[in-house]
Scaffold this motif. Structure first.
Motif, PDB file in Angstrom:
ATOM      1  N   TYR A  76      68.353  84.953 -85.902  1.00 17.36           N
ATOM      2  CA  TYR A  76      68.250  84.520 -84.517  1.00 17.36           C
ATOM      3  C   TYR A  76      69.535  84.864 -83.767  1.00 17.36           C
ATOM      4  O   TYR A  76      70.604  84.928 -84.378  1.00 17.36           O
ATOM      5  N   PRO A  77      69.447  85.070 -82.472  1.00 17.30           N
ATOM      6  CA  PRO A  77      70.632  85.489 -81.708  1.00 17.30           C
ATOM      7  C   PRO A  77      71.637  84.354 -81.567  1.00 17.30           C
ATOM      8  O   PRO A  77      71.283  83.171 -81.689  1.00 17.30           O
ATOM      9  N   PRO A  78      72.884  84.679 -81.305  1.00 19.47           N
ATOM     10  CA  PRO A  78      73.898  83.637 -81.065  1.00 19.47           C
ATOM     11  C   PRO A  78      73.469  82.735 -79.906  1.00 19.47           C
ATOM     12  O   PRO A  78      72.867  83.195 -78.925  1.00 19.47           O
ATOM     13  N   GLY A  79      73.742  81.453 -80.060  1.00 17.68           N
ATOM     14  CA  GLY A  79      73.393  80.502 -79.013  1.00 17.68           C
ATOM     15  C   GLY A  79      71.988  79.952 -79.100  1.00 17.68           C
ATOM     16  O   GLY A  79      71.604  79.080 -78.302  1.00 17.68           O
ATOM     17  N   ASP A  84      65.043  75.675 -78.843  1.00 14.02           N
ATOM     18  CA  ASP A  84      64.401  76.957 -78.559  1.00 14.02           C
ATOM     19  C   ASP A  84      63.226  77.240 -79.479  1.00 14.02           C
ATOM     20  O   ASP A  84      62.424  78.145 -79.211  1.00 14.02           O
ATOM     21  N   PHE A  85      63.110  76.483 -80.567  1.00 20.39           N
ATOM     22  CA  PHE A  85      61.946  76.635 -81.432  1.00 20.39           C
ATOM     23  C   PHE A  85      60.684  76.031 -80.810  1.00 20.39           C
ATOM     24  O   PHE A  85      59.564  76.427 -81.144  1.00 20.39           O
ATOM     25  N   ALA A  86      60.867  75.053 -79.922  1.00 20.96           N
ATOM     26  CA  ALA A  86      59.707  74.304 -79.413  1.00 20.96           C
ATOM     27  C   ALA A  86      58.673  75.186 -78.713  1.00 20.96           C
ATOM     28  O   ALA A  86      57.464  75.041 -78.964  1.00 20.96           O
TER      29      ALA A  86
END
Length: 449
Positions: A76-79, A84-86
């Motif tokens: 996954y990207p930084p940050g 963000d999974f929701a």
């Protein structure tokens, strides 16, 4: 049946613990647990920790376990945050009617769906979980309502809900914990309002409480909730609860006892209990990185069921659906296999009680139950006798004792042994005439004990 009358329970454990357990729960014997939430998106877990996928957020950000940190850094990207999974928890393939059919086919008599796990995400549109629920984001549907309607409309399975009291990273809970639980902002504004919501909206037959163990029941205000539940709620006459209502409650207070995950004492208990266990040996949530060997075989499941029921427990067997809403084939196969076996042997499981002996005094791998309705004794075994003879040390026979194999016509011959015991002689049964696979039930009638 229990005569409930007009009992009024007070908000203390002496009074609450005096409430009889509704009959349906002990008669049911088997339930299906469903762990489903945002954690079903990353759906990986590492190590034999017992809850490796459903606790993804805690292992990643709380414990900072290297396996989870590396997984996120590599994929996954930084940050990228857990929130963000929701939106990726879409449940786009979720068909509650399909789930209901599978639950019915499994032979289970109750189901327990996760309404909220320790990540705090609610599978309904809770008034106290704004934008962190399955209606505002992700699936954009009320998952609890959808499954409740399908189960109640298409099956005779009792519908229950799991609810986790604590939340790892909720700021109110974090602050209450820092204050050594001398403040209780979190239960007042979050945990308890959720419980009242799900009871009023979905009228569950069972509430599986969890996430209680860091604070006493007085912090959670558990006794006041249970008094309302038993006295005033729409489910007051038939609801069943477990024992996870505070750090002082496990195996001590509540309805039935869970004591700990995968609790299976192997001996008769004085209080009704439940073995909440998982088909995936190491995880409650779905794991994409699980190997075939990580899943219990049907033989292992039935052995666990027999031991559990013979010693007075219920078995609550967990499956973890994927984020898109599927119960994957390995779970489906186990559930259908169990239902196939129960279709033949259910009389030895449902509406039974422990016998005077739980396992045999001479032959290992034997577990006993007896009918609540008549003095019939059931004998569970998984090793077919090589020489066609099975010796049991516990039964005391009479001249009118009869021996049969459930699902196979006719009676077996037998000899009594002294001072007690019985030799059972098996006929040569062709494989295609076997009543079932994976384990069998001998039925003993007219015993002296």
């Amino acid at each position: 049946m229990i005569a409930w009358g007009k009992a009024q329970y007070q908000p203390n454990w002496e009074s609450l613990d005096s409430r009889p357990l509704p009959d349906w729960y002990d008669d049911a014997k088997i339930g299906i647990f469903i762990h489903w939430g945002v954690f079903s998106v990353p759906s990986v877990g590492y190590g034999p920790y017992g809850n490796v996928a459903a606790w993804f957020w805690q292992y990643w950000k709380g414990f900072k376990n290297k396996n989870y940190v590396d997984f996120m850094n590599n994929n996954y990207p930084p940050g990228f945050t857990y929130a963000d999974f929701a939106p990726l928890f879409k449940a786009e393939l979720f068909d509650p009617d399909e789930w209901a059919e599978l639950l019915q086919a499994s032979g289970a008599r109750y189901v327990v769906l996760t309404s909220k796990h320790a990540e705090g995400f609610t599978n309904w549109q809770s008034e106290v979980a704004w934008n962190w629920n399955s209606v505002d984001t992700g699936p954009h549907r009320d998952l609890v309502a959808d499954l409740a309607a399908a189960v109640r409309g298409k099956t005779d399975v009792h519908f229950g809900l799991y609810h986790c009291l604590y939340e790892w990273f909720h700021p109110y809970y974090v602050q209450d914990k820092k204050n050594n639980f001398t403040t209780n902002d979190f239960p007042k504004t979050k945990a308890m309002p959720e419980l009242y919501e799900i009871v009023k909206a979905y009228k569950p037959d069972l509430i599986f409480s969890d996430g209680d163990w860091e604070a006493p029941d007085t912090y959670w205000n558990s006794t006041n909730f249970l008094a309302w539940l038993y006295n005033e709620s729409p489910v007051k006459d038939y609801v069943v609860v477990n024992d996870r209502w505070g750090m002082n409650c496990s195996c001590t207070h509540g309805g039935y006892y869970d004591c700990k995950d995968r609790y299976n004492p192997g001996s008769l208990q004085k209080h009704k209990w439940e073995n909440a266990m998982t088909i995936d040996r190491d995880s409650w949530g779905y794991r994409r990185n699980a190997a075939l060997a990580d899943y219990l075989s049907i033989e292992e499941i039935l052995a666990t069921l027999a031991m559990t029921v013979s010693t007075g427990g219920n078995m609550l067997m967990n499956v973890g659906p994927s984020a898109d809403g599927r119960i994957n084939p390995i779970f489906e196969e186990r559930l259908r296999q169990m239902g196939q076996w129960l279709g033949v042997n259910g009389e030895a499981i449902y509406k039974t009680k422990p016998w005077v002996h739980q396992n045999d005094t001479r032959t290992p791998g034997i577990w006993y139950t007896t009918s609540k309705a008549s003095p019939v004794v059931y004998v569970f075994f998984q090793t077919w006798p090589d020489q066609g003879e099975l010796y049991l040390g516990a039964p005391a026979t009479t001249q009118s004792t009869t021996v049969s194999l459930i699902g196979y016509p006719g009676n077996f011959t037998w000899d009594a042994t002294n001072p007690t015991g019985i030799n059972i002689y098996f006929p040569a049964i062709p494989y295609n005439k076997m009543p079932c696979l994976w384990g069998w039930i001998i039925k003993l009638e007219n015993l002296a004990n």
